[in-house]
Design a protein around this motif. Sequence first.
Motif, PDB file in Angstrom:
ATOM      1  N   THR A  98     -10.408  13.681 -16.119  1.00  0.00           N
ATOM      2  CA  THR A  98     -11.613  13.338 -15.344  1.00  0.00           C
ATOM      3  C   THR A  98     -11.759  12.232 -16.617  1.00  0.00           C
ATOM      4  O   THR A  98     -13.098  11.222 -16.263  1.00  0.00           O
ATOM      5  CB  THR A  98     -12.354  14.397 -15.742  1.00  0.00           C
ATOM      6  N   SER A  99     -11.806  12.292 -17.642  1.00  0.00           N
ATOM      7  CA  SER A  99     -12.194  11.328 -18.710  1.00  0.00           C
ATOM      8  C   SER A  99     -11.593  10.655 -19.556  1.00  0.00           C
ATOM      9  O   SER A  99     -10.579  11.343 -20.682  1.00  0.00           O
ATOM     10  CB  SER A  99     -13.548  11.374 -18.770  1.00  0.00           C
ATOM     11  N   LEU A 111      -8.027  10.269 -26.281  1.00  0.00           N
ATOM     12  CA  LEU A 111      -8.878  11.031 -26.232  1.00  0.00           C
ATOM     13  C   LEU A 111      -9.434  11.472 -24.684  1.00  0.00           C
ATOM     14  O   LEU A 111      -9.949  10.381 -23.836  1.00  0.00           O
ATOM     15  CB  LEU A 111     -10.165  11.362 -27.063  1.00  0.00           C
ATOM     16  N   ALA A 112      -8.976  12.420 -24.291  1.00  0.00           N
ATOM     17  CA  ALA A 112      -8.881  12.869 -23.225  1.00  0.00           C
ATOM     18  C   ALA A 112     -10.363  14.450 -22.120  1.00  0.00           C
ATOM     19  O   ALA A 112      -9.841  15.494 -23.635  1.00  0.00           O
ATOM     20  CB  ALA A 112      -7.750  12.640 -21.750  1.00  0.00           C
ATOM     21  N   LEU A 113     -10.421  14.474 -21.588  1.00  0.00           N
ATOM     22  CA  LEU A 113     -11.080  15.566 -21.097  1.00  0.00           C
ATOM     23  C   LEU A 113     -10.538  15.890 -19.094  1.00  0.00           C
ATOM     24  O   LEU A 113     -11.027  15.104 -18.640  1.00  0.00           O
ATOM     25  CB  LEU A 113     -12.732  15.422 -21.190  1.00  0.00           C
ATOM     26  N   LYS A 150     -11.625  20.946 -20.716  1.00  0.00           N
ATOM     27  CA  LYS A 150     -10.480  21.263 -21.955  1.00  0.00           C
ATOM     28  C   LYS A 150     -10.941  19.737 -22.727  1.00  0.00           C
ATOM     29  O   LYS A 150     -11.085  18.509 -21.938  1.00  0.00           O
ATOM     30  CB  LYS A 150      -9.108  21.858 -21.094  1.00  0.00           C
ATOM     31  N   VAL A 151     -10.310  19.812 -24.190  1.00  0.00           N
ATOM     32  CA  VAL A 151     -10.112  18.472 -24.508  1.00  0.00           C
ATOM     33  C   VAL A 151      -8.776  18.634 -25.107  1.00  0.00           C
ATOM     34  O   VAL A 151      -7.877  19.205 -25.468  1.00  0.00           O
ATOM     35  CB  VAL A 151     -10.790  18.494 -26.107  1.00  0.00           C
ATOM     36  N   TYR A 152      -8.506  17.031 -24.591  1.00  0.00           N
ATOM     37  CA  TYR A 152      -6.120  17.231 -25.452  1.00  0.00           C
ATOM     38  C   TYR A 152      -6.762  15.171 -25.709  1.00  0.00           C
ATOM     39  O   TYR A 152      -7.857  15.248 -26.084  1.00  0.00           O
ATOM     40  CB  TYR A 152      -5.872  16.824 -23.694  1.00  0.00           C
ATOM     41  N   ALA A 172     -16.129  11.513 -26.819  1.00  0.00           N
ATOM     42  CA  ALA A 172     -16.721   9.959 -27.444  1.00  0.00           C
ATOM     43  C   ALA A 172     -15.684   9.791 -28.985  1.00  0.00           C
ATOM     44  O   ALA A 172     -15.731  10.249 -29.580  1.00  0.00           O
ATOM     45  CB  ALA A 172     -17.445   9.617 -27.799  1.00  0.00           C
ATOM     46  N   ALA A 173     -14.380   8.449 -28.684  1.00  0.00           N
ATOM     47  CA  ALA A 173     -13.781   8.349 -29.822  1.00  0.00           C
ATOM     48  C   ALA A 173     -14.250   7.216 -30.846  1.00  0.00           C
ATOM     49  O   ALA A 173     -15.135   6.059 -30.151  1.00  0.00           O
ATOM     50  CB  ALA A 173     -12.514   8.317 -29.071  1.00  0.00           C
TER      51      ALA A 173
END
Length: 604
Positions: free
Chosen positions: A270-271, A280-282, A287-289, A330-331
């Motif tokens: 989704t983000s 970085l993904a959500l 969950k964080v990927y 946020a990266a």
Amino acid sequence: MHRHLLSTRRLLSTQRPPPPHSHPHQSSSQWTPFPSNVAATARPKSSPHKDFNPPSVERKRRIAAFAVAAILTGGLLGIAVANTETDAVAPVKEKGAIGISSVGWAQMDQVRSSRELLGVWIWGRDSRGQSQARFVEAFRDVPLRDLAIDAKSETNVAIDASGNLLLSWNDSSKPFSALAGANLTRVVLSNGGCLAFALSKTGEVFRIDLKKLKAHSANVENSAIQLAPQTSIVNMLGLGWLVGARGVGAAQDLGACQKVGFSTEAERITSISSGESHLLALSSSGKVYTAPTTIEGNKHGQLGGTNADPAQTTLSPVPTLKSVKTAQIAAGTAFNCIRTANGQVFTWGSNKFGQLGTGRKGYDIAHSDEPLEMQFNGKMGDDKKCTLIAAGGDTVIMTLESKESSEVFSVGMGQWGQLGTGNFIHMTNSPVKVATLSNLQEYSEKLSKVVPIRVDSITMGPTHVVAVLKDGSTNKFGKDVFVWGGNEKGQLGRVDGKKGNSAVPVWVAPVLRPIADQEAAAVEVQKEKKELTETEDDVASKPPVWEADGMGRLQVAGPGRAVTHHGGWTWTGWLLGSTMPQSVFVEQAFACADGVTALYSKVL
């Protein structure tokens, strides 16, 4: 007692002194005068030493030396302050609370104008430090879902209202449409602007080689490099990949686009956010990927302890965050920051400038591949949670809010003033308050009480920050914008026109319509030949022409209706092969990169 001492001092001062030739042991009351037959010796004339100056001359010299020193010191301080403004508590001295002032009808005019002319304005990059924004003709009348910019290559990567990817290699070239029909919602840049990662509405992530697309677009005829609204019916049906819409096939044939692998099929992304060498993904479940984008994607532990292959871009879950529900990601350049659903903040990756916020005083760590909780030194509690995070370069900006207050904090590098505390410091490993934007209040007529003014959004580049405040009363006057940090390219667009960096939040100069549009509007004014009074109804009919000096500060538009000739679809337009005017719901949003800031019309 004091009176007695004073009278004694006066009495002693009036006693007659002993004669000059009296014996030291002789009483002053028993001295013997000269005999009358002895002539008095002539007193020699005054002849001071040639190097001796009277007290009055010395006093004048000291005063003159002090004045010269004061002038020189003041001049040096003036030069320093001109280059780095750190002494202002409020951006501009106006009535009202710190950093907040009243707005006028002219500022409301900015909001109306922003909905009449959709597009992109840019500060910095190649503007030679100019504080005034320039309009990007390549995106005239184009509402966007998202925008990512790169300073060095002058690359603009955008997603239009239909979800197509638009590429512009400079601010004047016509955008090249790619990935038509993919229905994209978000785009980010990595690897120095050479790679783009785009997120679709269905949760798929695509890796796009911008170098290959740039080389390809240079060989395409101008007639093919166009915005293609006629493909929007394909977008609506989600058939772009099936029919091979122009741009999709080209990207695939060139090997410029590929799907990013995702290890879990039950979720959708989704983000996304990106650093210099990692993604970085959500997911929809919180969950964080992470995934590497170059071979240095895990050099500082920014993948969070995953065993991903640095040579392959595949999203993998961060092991220690499996039981944590994340609300925002946020990266930074080589680190990550996340905000949990219950208001906690976790960071991992590089900690070169204390950006992980560990708060350790005696020693610290160079990096961490395990997420660590941000230490707020007792500022968090049951009634105060983190509600917003942003990361850029080696700095993090956060908001802590309760029912009655809103505060802004920063941590990490502050060399260019991006911490916003009023000081240019190398780093801090514990969050510090941005006082100018903290604990602001306004009176709410709707609630009949004083309420806190909260932050609506924060956008960051490597060395500067853009913060937009919420407008709790109405959308007519827009939202206040504050900037701080590096200004070497003029990316702050300071309202005072100064080119120096700023360690405190300052206001932004308002954007102006292009000269041609101003001239056309001026002609309309001459045609009307009537005087307009300063009322709300009359202001609505004014043409959007103004001078920066009379406009005050920038006010960005909140959600509202606008009309565009680009993107979207209509049955009539599709059948006739032309674009028809249509209504879109937009607001103004920011995008930042190294030395550049962009304001664009964002589709909601």
